[in-house]
Design a protein around this motif. Structure first.
Motif, PDB file in Angstrom:
ATOM      1  N   GLY A  66       0.771  -1.231   0.000  1.00  0.00           N
ATOM      2  CA  GLY A  66       0.000   0.000   0.000  1.00  0.00           C
ATOM      3  C   GLY A  66       0.801   1.278   0.000  1.00  0.00           C
ATOM      4  O   GLY A  66       0.218   2.368  -0.018  1.00  0.00           O
ATOM      5  N   ARG A  67       2.126   1.188  -0.005  1.00  0.00           N
ATOM      6  CA  ARG A  67       2.946   2.401  -0.031  1.00  0.00           C
ATOM      7  C   ARG A  67       3.823   2.411  -1.284  1.00  0.00           C
ATOM      8  O   ARG A  67       4.097   1.375  -1.869  1.00  0.00           O
ATOM      9  N   GLN A  68       4.235   3.611  -1.682  1.00  0.00           N
ATOM     10  CA  GLN A  68       5.095   3.726  -2.849  1.00  0.00           C
ATOM     11  C   GLN A  68       6.452   3.090  -2.574  1.00  0.00           C
ATOM     12  O   GLN A  68       7.018   3.244  -1.491  1.00  0.00           O
ATOM     13  N   ALA A  69       6.969   2.384  -3.575  1.00  0.00           N
ATOM     14  CA  ALA A  69       8.264   1.736  -3.439  1.00  0.00           C
ATOM     15  C   ALA A  69       8.860   1.530  -4.827  1.00  0.00           C
ATOM     16  O   ALA A  69       8.138   1.421  -5.825  1.00  0.00           O
ATOM     17  N   TYR A  70      10.187   1.485  -4.879  1.00  0.00           N
ATOM     18  CA  TYR A  70      10.866   1.164  -6.133  1.00  0.00           C
ATOM     19  C   TYR A  70      10.852  -0.355  -6.337  1.00  0.00           C
ATOM     20  O   TYR A  70      11.268  -1.113  -5.456  1.00  0.00           O
ATOM     21  N   ARG A  71      10.386  -0.759  -7.502  1.00  0.00           N
ATOM     22  CA  ARG A  71      10.406  -2.174  -7.880  1.00  0.00           C
ATOM     23  C   ARG A  71      11.513  -2.355  -8.918  1.00  0.00           C
ATOM     24  O   ARG A  71      11.445  -1.796 -10.016  1.00  0.00           O
ATOM     25  N   THR A  72      12.528  -3.120  -8.555  1.00  0.00           N
ATOM     26  CA  THR A  72      13.673  -3.328  -9.437  1.00  0.00           C
ATOM     27  C   THR A  72      13.793  -4.808  -9.772  1.00  0.00           C
ATOM     28  O   THR A  72      13.715  -5.661  -8.883  1.00  0.00           O
ATOM     29  N   SER A  73      13.963  -5.103 -11.041  1.00  0.00           N
ATOM     30  CA  SER A  73      14.126  -6.494 -11.457  1.00  0.00           C
ATOM     31  C   SER A  73      15.359  -6.624 -12.343  1.00  0.00           C
ATOM     32  O   SER A  73      15.715  -5.716 -13.094  1.00  0.00           O
ATOM     33  N   LEU A  74      16.017  -7.753 -12.217  1.00  0.00           N
ATOM     34  CA  LEU A  74      17.197  -8.076 -13.024  1.00  0.00           C
ATOM     35  C   LEU A  74      17.010  -9.484 -13.571  1.00  0.00           C
ATOM     36  O   LEU A  74      16.811 -10.437 -12.806  1.00  0.00           O
ATOM     37  N   VAL A  75      17.074  -9.618 -14.892  1.00  0.00           N
ATOM     38  CA  VAL A  75      16.906 -10.910 -15.546  1.00  0.00           C
ATOM     39  C   VAL A  75      18.157 -11.204 -16.361  1.00  0.00           C
ATOM     40  O   VAL A  75      18.563 -10.399 -17.206  1.00  0.00           O
ATOM     41  N   THR A  76      18.800 -12.342 -16.105  1.00  0.00           N
ATOM     42  CA  THR A  76      19.962 -12.773 -16.877  1.00  0.00           C
ATOM     43  C   THR A  76      19.632 -14.084 -17.574  1.00  0.00           C
ATOM     44  O   THR A  76      19.026 -14.977 -16.986  1.00  0.00           O
ATOM     45  N   ARG A  77      20.043 -14.170 -18.832  1.00  0.00           N
ATOM     46  CA  ARG A  77      19.742 -15.355 -19.631  1.00  0.00           C
ATOM     47  C   ARG A  77      20.974 -15.753 -20.441  1.00  0.00           C
ATOM     48  O   ARG A  77      21.473 -14.987 -21.259  1.00  0.00           O
ATOM     49  N   GLY A  78      21.458 -16.971 -20.216  1.00  0.00           N
ATOM     50  CA  GLY A  78      22.534 -17.500 -21.028  1.00  0.00           C
ATOM     51  C   GLY A  78      21.985 -18.026 -22.347  1.00  0.00           C
ATOM     52  O   GLY A  78      20.826 -18.427 -22.433  1.00  0.00           O
ATOM     53  N   ASN A  79      22.822 -18.038 -23.379  1.00  0.00           N
ATOM     54  CA  ASN A  79      22.382 -18.572 -24.665  1.00  0.00           C
ATOM     55  C   ASN A  79      22.866 -20.019 -24.825  1.00  0.00           C
ATOM     56  O   ASN A  79      23.400 -20.623 -23.895  1.00  0.00           O
ATOM     57  N   ASN A  80      22.700 -20.578 -26.030  1.00  0.00           N
ATOM     58  CA  ASN A  80      23.039 -21.980 -26.249  1.00  0.00           C
ATOM     59  C   ASN A  80      24.519 -22.264 -26.057  1.00  0.00           C
ATOM     60  O   ASN A  80      24.911 -23.367 -25.658  1.00  0.00           O
TER      61      ASN A  80
END
Length: 271
Positions: A66-80
């Motif tokens: 219910g309060r303002q907050a920073y939402r941070t996401s980090l996605v790492t993906r290896g290839n073949n």
């Protein structure tokens, strides 16, 4: 990989909660809601640096309990190419208060042949830092524990956001900054070391940046281990343009590919 902090019902309790968490906060001048950073990942394979994947990081203003907050996401993906040697599929999620006090952290990671989930929930009773920790192991078992600390504790994401707001003009080369970081299992004895300034050119491009250089170091088994070396822009954004990662199975690097929604002019970029 994130966790929760309960919204107080009464105004008095809400104000008290805010003042308690503020001691773990820092004024944010480095980024704003809507920032997106994109990276190419490289791995040292038989003395040759090979592109093995990508990473993307986003920060947006959201709501947490219910309060303002920073939402941070980090996605790492290896290839073949990387999958033939080591599978890497990591997703990190974090919520931080507007003063960057951590609230919740979650990491879901497929690394090699194992998958696990870490979660942390933060609260700040009586000015202390309380962690509720949850680990889902590769075999599906769950482990819960709680820890209390008098000092502020961070996670892999909140420490990154905090470090971007350091005033390097007040730092001396070789200075160490204590940075206790926890996962769902234990607290690490860790710190940032300021290594000074360098000019860095992104390989394969004409992009050059004036950078501040930091090392993230952890002490384990009586020895210091440098885990990551950061090259961040020497301007108000403090965007990482290069990361050197010293892994148990080799060395990896991440180079900034593109960015958008930054808060300040990129004055560190050299033409």
């Amino acid at each position: 990989m994130m966790k929760t902090r309960i919204l107080m019902i009464s105004i008095l309790a809400f104000l008290a909660s805010g003042s308690m968490s503020a001691q773990c906060g820092i004024k944010n001048t480095a980024f704003k809601s809507g920032e997106f950073l994109f990276y190419d990942l490289y791995f040292n394979w038989k003395f040759v640096w090979v592109k093995v994947g990508s990473a993307g990081m986003s920060t947006v203003m959201s709501l947490y309990d219910g309060r303002q907050a920073y939402r941070t996401s980090l996605v790492t993906r290896g290839n073949n190419k990387l999958d033939k040697f080591f599978t890497m599929r990591d997703t990190l999620l974090s919520y931080c208060d507007t003063d960057l006090s951590p609230l919740y952290f979650r990491k879901g990671a497929r690394e090699g042949d194992r998958y696990y989930v870490d979660e942390l929930w933060y609260s700040y009773p009586q000015g202390n830092c309380h962690l509720k920790q949850h680990r889902i192991n590769n075999d599906g078992t769950h482990k819960w524990q709680e820890s209390k600390y008098q000092n502020c504790i961070y996670d892999m994401m909140s420490i990154f956001l905090r470090a971007r707001n350091f005033d390097a003009s007040k730092m001396k080369k070789g200075e160490n900054i204590p940075m206790p970081v926890s996962d769902a299992r234990h607290l690490s004895n860790s710190w940032l070391k300021y290594r000074g300034k360098e000019t860095f050119k992104i390989e394969g491009t004409n992009e050059k940046y004036r950078c501040l250089v930091f090392s993230f170091i952890e002490r384990e088994d009586g020895k210091n281990h440098e885990l990551i070396r950061f090259f961040v822009t020497d301007d108000a954004n403090h965007i990482p343009v290069r990361l050197d990662m010293f892994l148990s199975f080799g060395s990896a690097k991440a180079f900034l590919k593109s960015y958008k929604g930054i808060r300040n002019p990129m004055t560190s970029r050299l033409k």
